[in-house]
Design an enzyme around this catalytic site. Structure first.
Site, PDB file in Angstrom:
ATOM      1  N   TYR A  34       0.842  -1.202   0.000  1.00 60.76           N
ATOM      2  CA  TYR A  34       0.000   0.000   0.000  1.00 60.76           C
ATOM      3  C   TYR A  34       0.875   1.249   0.000  1.00 60.76           C
ATOM      4  O   TYR A  34       0.637   2.186  -0.775  1.00 60.76           O
ATOM      5  CB  TYR A  34      -0.925  -0.036   1.215  1.00 60.76           C
ATOM      6  CG  TYR A  34      -1.721   1.217   1.422  1.00 60.76           C
ATOM      7  CD1 TYR A  34      -2.716   1.601   0.525  1.00 60.76           C
ATOM      8  CD2 TYR A  34      -1.484   2.040   2.526  1.00 60.76           C
ATOM      9  CE1 TYR A  34      -3.448   2.762   0.720  1.00 60.76           C
ATOM     10  CE2 TYR A  34      -2.208   3.195   2.731  1.00 60.76           C
ATOM     11  CZ  TYR A  34      -3.195   3.552   1.825  1.00 60.76           C
ATOM     12  OH  TYR A  34      -3.912   4.703   2.022  1.00 60.76           O
ATOM     13  N   GLU A  56     -11.557   5.337   5.291  1.00 61.83           N
ATOM     14  CA  GLU A  56     -10.960   6.168   6.341  1.00 61.83           C
ATOM     15  C   GLU A  56     -11.948   6.347   7.495  1.00 61.83           C
ATOM     16  O   GLU A  56     -11.561   6.337   8.669  1.00 61.83           O
ATOM     17  CB  GLU A  56     -10.536   7.539   5.791  1.00 61.83           C
ATOM     18  CG  GLU A  56      -9.414   7.493   4.756  1.00 61.83           C
ATOM     19  CD  GLU A  56      -8.066   7.053   5.318  1.00 61.83           C
ATOM     20  OE1 GLU A  56      -7.954   6.885   6.542  1.00 61.83           O
ATOM     21  OE2 GLU A  56      -7.130   6.875   4.524  1.00 61.83           O
ATOM     22  N   TRP A  64      -5.180   1.236  10.744  1.00 53.83           N
ATOM     23  CA  TRP A  64      -5.349   1.207   9.289  1.00 53.83           C
ATOM     24  C   TRP A  64      -5.051  -0.180   8.728  1.00 53.83           C
ATOM     25  O   TRP A  64      -5.666  -0.605   7.761  1.00 53.83           O
ATOM     26  CB  TRP A  64      -4.458   2.259   8.643  1.00 53.83           C
ATOM     27  CG  TRP A  64      -4.579   2.337   7.153  1.00 53.83           C
ATOM     28  CD1 TRP A  64      -3.594   2.155   6.237  1.00 53.83           C
ATOM     29  CD2 TRP A  64      -5.768   2.609   6.389  1.00 53.83           C
ATOM     30  NE1 TRP A  64      -4.077   2.294   4.960  1.00 53.83           N
ATOM     31  CE2 TRP A  64      -5.414   2.579   5.017  1.00 53.83           C
ATOM     32  CE3 TRP A  64      -7.092   2.872   6.729  1.00 53.83           C
ATOM     33  CZ2 TRP A  64      -6.329   2.806   3.993  1.00 53.83           C
ATOM     34  CZ3 TRP A  64      -8.019   3.098   5.701  1.00 53.83           C
ATOM     35  CH2 TRP A  64      -7.635   3.064   4.363  1.00 53.83           C
TER      36      TRP A  64
END
Length: 210
Positions: A34, A56, A64
């Site tokens: 990522y 988000e 995350w």
């Protein structure tokens, strides 16, 4: 691939990771991929921007990496983040989602996704594209930051404050300033790779020695 080949590939991957001074939060997969391929790359696709807005928000109160690991499940559960479909979700869809172990089963976050899909469509109808709307908060081009340590990176900025205020005024949910700044980082509105990370210069930052 033979077991020996698997071990060799893993060893090479570890050695490569040690040589590359990535931002220190990217130490394991899928965070490494990522970081190397997506984070901070300027994004102008409406559907993908909507996806990041939802992810988000889903992260609120969580890490995350948890959301990254569930990302494919989210895409499947939420019709590939097609806002036109999500905006029509009803009580049966909410029940289905609450029973889906592949996503964060939080009723408020699920309801927020449906609400945000409706508001996303409204913004696109008003402005022309969600892309143009979001990027207007940074003047239409990435802001090149020059952070040397993770402790230098802010959690929010005046730009994310402004974005948050406007989104909330329009009826969006889970769009506090910290969430908005994470969205800006992810979609390349700001380049928050540390100056020691190769991606900083690759994404337009210029390294300068002290």
């Amino acid at each position: 691939m033979a077991p020996r080949d698997n071990l060799l590939s893993a060893a090479l991957a570890i050695a490569h990771a040690r040589r590359v001074p990535r931002c220190p939060w990217a130490t394991t997969e899928p965070a490494i991929a990522y970081h190397d391929e997506e984070w901070g790359v300027p994004l102008h696709d409406d559907r993908k921007l909507f996806e990041f807005l939802i992810l988000e928000g889903a992260q609120a109160g969580l890490s995350w990496i948890t959301i990254l690991k569930k990302r494919q499940n989210y895409r499947k559960a939420f019709d590939g983040f097609r806002a036109e479909r999500i905006a029509r979700y009803d009580a049966d869809d909410v029940k289905r989602l609450l029973g889906d172990a592949g996503i964060v089963r939080n009723r408020l976050k699920i309801a927020a996704t449906i609400t945000n899909a409706k508001e996303f469509l409204a913004v696109r109808k008003e402005v022309g594209s969600f892309d143009a709307y979001l990027w207007s908060f940074v003047g239409g081009k990435p802001k090149q930051n020059r952070w040397r340590r993770m402790s230098d990176v802010p959690a929010r900025t005046p730009e994310s404050d402004a974005m948050s205020r406007d989104l909330l005024k329009r009826g969006f949910k889970f769009v506090g300033s910290t969430i908005c700044y994470a969205l800006m980082q992810a979609t390349g509105m700001v380049n928050d790779h540390l100056v020691t990370c190769p991606r900083h210069s690759e994404l337009g930052g210029a390294f300068r020695r002290k």
